[in-house]
Design an enzyme around this catalytic site. Structure first.
Site, PDB file in Angstrom:
ATOM      1  N   LYS A  68       0.811  -1.216   0.000  1.00 14.79           N
ATOM      2  CA  LYS A  68       0.000   0.000   0.000  1.00 14.79           C
ATOM      3  C   LYS A  68       0.851   1.275   0.000  1.00 14.79           C
ATOM      4  O   LYS A  68       0.380   2.337  -0.444  1.00 14.79           O
ATOM      5  CB  LYS A  68      -0.923   0.016   1.216  1.00 14.79           C
ATOM      6  CG  LYS A  68      -2.010  -1.039   1.216  1.00 14.79           C
ATOM      7  CD  LYS A  68      -3.168  -0.636   0.336  1.00 14.79           C
ATOM      8  CE  LYS A  68      -4.362  -1.543   0.536  1.00 14.79           C
ATOM      9  NZ  LYS A  68      -5.538  -1.117  -0.252  1.00 14.79           N
ATOM     10  N   THR A  90      -8.123   9.786   4.866  1.00 13.00           N
ATOM     11  CA  THR A  90      -8.624   8.545   4.294  1.00 13.00           C
ATOM     12  C   THR A  90      -9.430   7.798   5.340  1.00 13.00           C
ATOM     13  O   THR A  90      -9.480   8.186   6.516  1.00 13.00           O
ATOM     14  CB  THR A  90      -7.472   7.667   3.771  1.00 13.00           C
ATOM     15  OG1 THR A  90      -8.011   6.680   2.889  1.00 13.00           O
ATOM     16  CG2 THR A  90      -6.713   6.989   4.908  1.00 13.00           C
ATOM     17  N   SER A  93      -9.023   0.568   8.079  1.00 11.77           N
ATOM     18  CA  SER A  93      -8.746  -0.099   9.353  1.00 11.77           C
ATOM     19  C   SER A  93      -7.432  -0.848   9.306  1.00 11.77           C
ATOM     20  O   SER A  93      -7.056  -1.508  10.269  1.00 11.77           O
ATOM     21  CB  SER A  93      -9.871  -1.090   9.677  1.00 11.77           C
ATOM     22  OG  SER A  93      -9.940  -2.092   8.677  1.00 11.77           O
ATOM     23  N   ASN A  95      -3.870  -1.641   6.314  1.00 10.11           N
ATOM     24  CA  ASN A  95      -2.581  -1.284   5.743  1.00 10.11           C
ATOM     25  C   ASN A  95      -2.570   0.069   5.032  1.00 10.11           C
ATOM     26  O   ASN A  95      -1.547   0.756   5.022  1.00 10.11           O
ATOM     27  CB  ASN A  95      -2.120  -2.378   4.784  1.00 10.11           C
ATOM     28  CG  ASN A  95      -1.727  -3.650   5.502  1.00 10.11           C
ATOM     29  OD1 ASN A  95      -1.359  -3.626   6.671  1.00 10.11           O
ATOM     30  ND2 ASN A  95      -1.813  -4.780   4.811  1.00 10.11           N
ATOM     31  N   GLY A 196     -10.057  -4.863  -2.702  1.00  5.29           N
ATOM     32  CA  GLY A 196     -10.559  -3.720  -3.454  1.00  5.29           C
ATOM     33  C   GLY A 196     -10.099  -3.711  -4.898  1.00  5.29           C
ATOM     34  O   GLY A 196     -10.717  -3.075  -5.754  1.00  5.29           O
ATOM     35  N   GLY A 197      -8.992  -4.401  -5.172  1.00  3.73           N
ATOM     36  CA  GLY A 197      -8.557  -4.579  -6.558  1.00  3.73           C
ATOM     37  C   GLY A 197      -7.478  -3.649  -7.044  1.00  3.73           C
ATOM     38  O   GLY A 197      -7.077  -3.731  -8.207  1.00  3.73           O
ATOM     39  N   GLU A 218      -8.538 -14.850  -4.245  1.00  3.48           N
ATOM     40  CA  GLU A 218      -9.588 -14.263  -3.421  1.00  3.48           C
ATOM     41  C   GLU A 218     -10.142 -15.305  -2.458  1.00  3.48           C
ATOM     42  O   GLU A 218     -10.362 -16.456  -2.837  1.00  3.48           O
ATOM     43  CB  GLU A 218     -10.713 -13.750  -4.325  1.00  3.48           C
ATOM     44  CG  GLU A 218     -11.783 -12.950  -3.614  1.00  3.48           C
ATOM     45  CD  GLU A 218     -12.763 -12.331  -4.596  1.00  3.48           C
ATOM     46  OE1 GLU A 218     -13.087 -11.144  -4.437  1.00  3.48           O
ATOM     47  OE2 GLU A 218     -13.217 -13.041  -5.528  1.00  3.48           O
TER      48      GLU A 218
END
Length: 346
Positions: A68, A90, A93, A95, A196-197, A218
């Protein structure tokens, strides 16, 4: 506009969603991120029916402990001086919260994070340790949106989305660019986890024109992306029941069509337990996670083990892919005050 994106107020026009834009993003953030190492394991490669050589891209060793940081860093680089002066905000919860807080700290930028009030204490401590201001909210989307709107109204901070934004996607794709350079031979395929992709979409863009086949991984308990691909439409709903907490988010509005167009398939992996909490034999994510801890000597979180779990699965092996396979370890942030998931109760 994405359903997870308030008005950003970003001045710079987004770059097109193509490989060249991922390359451009990498040039911008190269001196801000770690060029994370790539690991191999002869025993893990030999354990596969096809004996494919595996190259593990260790984003768990990235700044902030996850991939991230790439997207957060590139997103900040695209903001104007005025926006940076006002700060960034932002909701997260996990990374992304830590990544944005750290990226902001390194630039001397104020950061505000909305976190659910049940967030893991180590992640709260990390975000605070990086100097961000935390606002807690109830564990539901309306409360999160209201808290974020209040923070923006009070501070004028610019929203940096966790996954559903062009700059975030381009930043995340830089991990594969590095892996392609680091692997001593051409990859036949690469597997990245999908929540989230942002990472999977960025990986797919970075693979354009390389001949590398791209797959997602997934959890079966949060399989909105796989279901959406089967149904031909994005699923906005996800009833997530999975140990892989980083993959509980529905796939983003911007990300889904990229995945539809450029990802060959999303492999579902299991992480179920019985009523006593004991792990079942077919608990693929936990089995993969344990093997990575034991053989690679790496601290990997459940979400980070999903890609390896997918490669080990019968569904992936049935594809008969010949040649080396890249596996992106997305992160290694885990609460070590809690029992490891393979530790069965006495």
């Amino acid at each position: 506009m994405s359903d997870n994106a308030p008005t950003r107020g970003e001045t710079a026009s987004p770059l097109p969603l193509v490989r060249a834009s991922v390359v451009a993003a990498r040039e911008v953030i190269a001196d801000q991120i770690h060029r994370t190492p790539v690991f191999t394991s002869s025993s893990l490669s030999a354990s596969l029916p096809g004996g494919n050589t595996l190259y593990f891209k260790a984003e768990n060793l990235q700044k902030g402990g996850a991939f991230k940081f790439r997207g957060a860093s590139y997103s900040l680089s695209r903001l104007t001086a005025l926006e940076l002066e006002r700060g960034v905000c932002t909701h997260s919860s996990g990374n992304h919260a830590g990544a944005l807080a750290l990226a902001a700290k390194e630039r001397g930028v104020k950061c505000y994070v909305v976190m659910p009030n049940n967030s893991a204490q180590p992640k709260i401590d990390a975000v605070r340790g990086y100097g961000a201001t935390i606002t807690f909210c109830e564990l539901n989307a309306p409360a999160r949106a209201a808290a974020l709107a209040e923070v923006q109204g009070e501070t004028g901070a610019t929203f940096v989305p966790p996954y559903d934004a062009v700059d975030t996607i381009l930043g995340q794709g830089t991990a594969l660019l590095e892996l392609l350079e680091q692997a001593p031979e051409p990859l036949a395929a690469v597997v990245a986890p999908v929540g989230g992709g942002g990472l999977l979409a960025g990986t797919a863009l970075a693979a354009e024109g390389t001949g590398v086949r791209v797959f997602g991984a997934e959890p079966a308990g949060a399989d909105d992306c796989a279901r959406g691909l089967r149904e031909g439409r994005r699923r906005a709903d996800v009833q997530a029941e999975t140990i892989a907490d980083g993959l509980r988010t529905p796939v983003g509005v911007i990300n889904f069509p990229i995945i539809q167009d450029k990802v060959e398939g999303v492999i579902m992996v299991t992480d179920e337990a019985d009523e006593l909490g004991r792990l079942l034999f077919f608990q693929e994510i936990v089995d993969a996670m344990r093997l990575m801890w034991e053989r690679l000597k790496l601290v990997v979180e459940p979400s980070g083990a999903a890609s390896f779990a997918a490669v080990r699965s019968a569904k992936f092996q049935e594809l008969g892919i010949q040649g080396p396979i890249g596996i992106i370890i997305s992160g290694g942030n885990i609460d070590l005050s809690q029992p490891l998931p393979w530790a069965c109760p006495a």
